[in-house]
Write a protein that holds these residues in place. Structure first.
Motif, PDB file in Angstrom:
ATOM      1  N   VAL A   1       0.801  -1.218   0.000  1.00 59.77           N
ATOM      2  CA  VAL A   1       0.000   0.000   0.000  1.00 59.77           C
ATOM      3  C   VAL A   1       0.840   1.277   0.000  1.00 59.77           C
ATOM      4  O   VAL A   1       0.548   2.212  -0.762  1.00 59.77           O
ATOM      5  CB  VAL A   1      -1.002  -0.013   1.180  1.00 59.77           C
TER       6      VAL A   1
ATOM      7  N   GLU B   1      -7.354  -7.150   3.520  1.00 60.31           N
ATOM      8  CA  GLU B   1      -6.731  -5.928   4.037  1.00 60.31           C
ATOM      9  C   GLU B   1      -5.825  -6.277   5.207  1.00 60.31           C
ATOM     10  O   GLU B   1      -6.284  -6.799   6.216  1.00 60.31           O
ATOM     11  CB  GLU B   1      -7.819  -4.942   4.498  1.00 60.31           C
TER      12      GLU B   1
ATOM     13  N   CYS C   1      -2.998  -3.996   6.238  1.00 60.49           N
ATOM     14  CA  CYS C   1      -2.160  -2.874   6.655  1.00 60.49           C
ATOM     15  C   CYS C   1      -2.058  -2.814   8.177  1.00 60.49           C
ATOM     16  O   CYS C   1      -3.066  -2.909   8.877  1.00 60.49           O
ATOM     17  CB  CYS C   1      -2.731  -1.556   6.143  1.00 60.49           C
TER      18      CYS C   1
ATOM     19  N   ALA D   1      -5.112   1.231   6.370  1.00 57.17           N
ATOM     20  CA  ALA D   1      -6.126   0.191   6.183  1.00 57.17           C
ATOM     21  C   ALA D   1      -7.477   0.814   5.865  1.00 57.17           C
ATOM     22  O   ALA D   1      -8.202   0.362   4.965  1.00 57.17           O
ATOM     23  CB  ALA D   1      -6.219  -0.678   7.434  1.00 57.17           C
TER      24      ALA D   1
ATOM     25  N   SER E   1      -7.219   2.554   2.218  1.00 58.47           N
ATOM     26  CA  SER E   1      -7.080   1.618   1.100  1.00 58.47           C
ATOM     27  C   SER E   1      -8.309   0.736   0.950  1.00 58.47           C
ATOM     28  O   SER E   1      -8.718   0.412  -0.170  1.00 58.47           O
ATOM     29  CB  SER E   1      -5.815   0.771   1.256  1.00 58.47           C
ATOM     30  N   SER E   2      -8.930   0.335   2.067  1.00 55.12           N
ATOM     31  CA  SER E   2     -10.146  -0.481   1.965  1.00 55.12           C
ATOM     32  C   SER E   2     -11.279   0.308   1.324  1.00 55.12           C
ATOM     33  O   SER E   2     -12.053  -0.225   0.526  1.00 55.12           O
ATOM     34  CB  SER E   2     -10.562  -0.991   3.343  1.00 55.12           C
TER      35      SER E   2
ATOM     36  N   VAL F   1     -13.476  -6.252  -0.193  1.00 54.88           N
ATOM     37  CA  VAL F   1     -12.352  -6.167   0.734  1.00 54.88           C
ATOM     38  C   VAL F   1     -12.735  -6.851   2.039  1.00 54.88           C
ATOM     39  O   VAL F   1     -13.829  -6.649   2.576  1.00 54.88           O
ATOM     40  CB  VAL F   1     -11.955  -4.696   1.010  1.00 54.88           C
TER      41      VAL F   1
END
Length: 272
Positions: A24, A44, A46, A52, A55-56, A66
């Motif tokens: 990421v 996910e 991170c 997290a 990005s999710s 996700v």
């Protein structure tokens, strides 16, 4: 990658699926285009809560499933959200209050009764959590918090102290099932394995499993680590729920192949 990410990667390959690793911090995500990566599902993983969360959300916006979803990560990553969501769904939790300055925090602690535990609303591994046995010790803790630069430390999360029997329980919720659990044993009142607690296999009775499932469903489902506490009166309380859960020590002491269970159950659920 941590042990957990490597174990999930091996499980994905072993089950015959194609794996793409996404680092990421070195990635760029489209906010205005559909799924350009051609992915079916993303786990996910991170460590950073904010990475997290972001990005999710970006992957979901591109149409990618996700695990866990943005709302689940948000609700689990913010202890205030977690406690409110669980309590509103009838899941037993320790008595907790929120205050926004020292005076009201002292009032909250008096209402709950000493000792109390003061937690940051964001954080993991038992860091920055403190126990106050009386008003002077709570004042010291609050003085430190109110002089920290991060604004979330000015949100004072005050919780009753649970006298545990030298352990707590980490149970794993995987799409409506509770496949495995461990005790985290320590003479310290903090029973995080990151702080030196010893992991031991735990056999949960049906009522405990039902509580884990109820907590997992309340938080939105998926793959979660649910932390239970036993108190002196025999109550079983949910303290926290983890959305990017670690499981190295669980696999080590139980021998249970949790990574394979996570991958296979996720695929099974998404195919329905």
């Amino acid at each position: 990658m941590r042990w957990e990410e490597k174990a999930l990667a091996y499980a994905i390959k072993d089950l015959g699926y194609t794996l793409e690793l996404i680092h990421v911090p070195e990635s760029v995500f489209h906010l205005t285009e559909p799924n350009s990566r051609g992915l079916d599902v993303v786990f996910e993983r991170c460590v950073s809560f904010y990475r997290a969360l972001a990005s999710s959300l970006m992957l979901r916006n591109q149409g990618v499933t996700v695990v866990n979803d943005f709302e689940v990560i948000r609700n689990c990553g913010d202890k205030m959200f977690t406690t409110m969501v669980l309590a509103n769904k009838g899941v037993p939790v320790p008595r907790t209050m929120i205050a926004f300055d020292k005076v009201r925090a002292l009032e909250a602690a008096k209402m709950i009764g000493y000792p109390v535990v003061v937690k940051p609303i964001y954080g993991s591994w038992g860091r920055m959590i403190a126990k106050a046995d009386d008003e002077p010790s709570l004042l010291d803790i609050l003085d430190f918090r109110e002089n920290m630069p991060s604004p979330h430390f000015q949100i004072h999360y005050i919780q009753e102290f649970i006298r545990k029997p030298g352990r707590d329980i980490r149970a794993y919720y995987v799409w409506g099932e509770v496949p495995v659990a461990i005790y985290r044993v320590s003479q310290n009142w903090k029973t995080n394995t990151a702080l030196g607690a010893r992991a031991e296999p735990a056999n949960l009775d049906e009522s405990m499993k039902e509580l884990v499932i109820k907590a997992g469903e309340a938080m939105g489902g998926g793959v979660l680590g649910v932390d239970l506490m036993e108190d002196e009166d025999g109550r079983i309380l949910v303290s926290e729920v983890n959305a990017v859960v670690e499981f190295k020590n669980t696999v080590r002491v139980t021998g249970y192949d949790l990574p394979r269970k996570i991958v296979s159950s996720t695929v099974e659920v998404l195919k329905r």
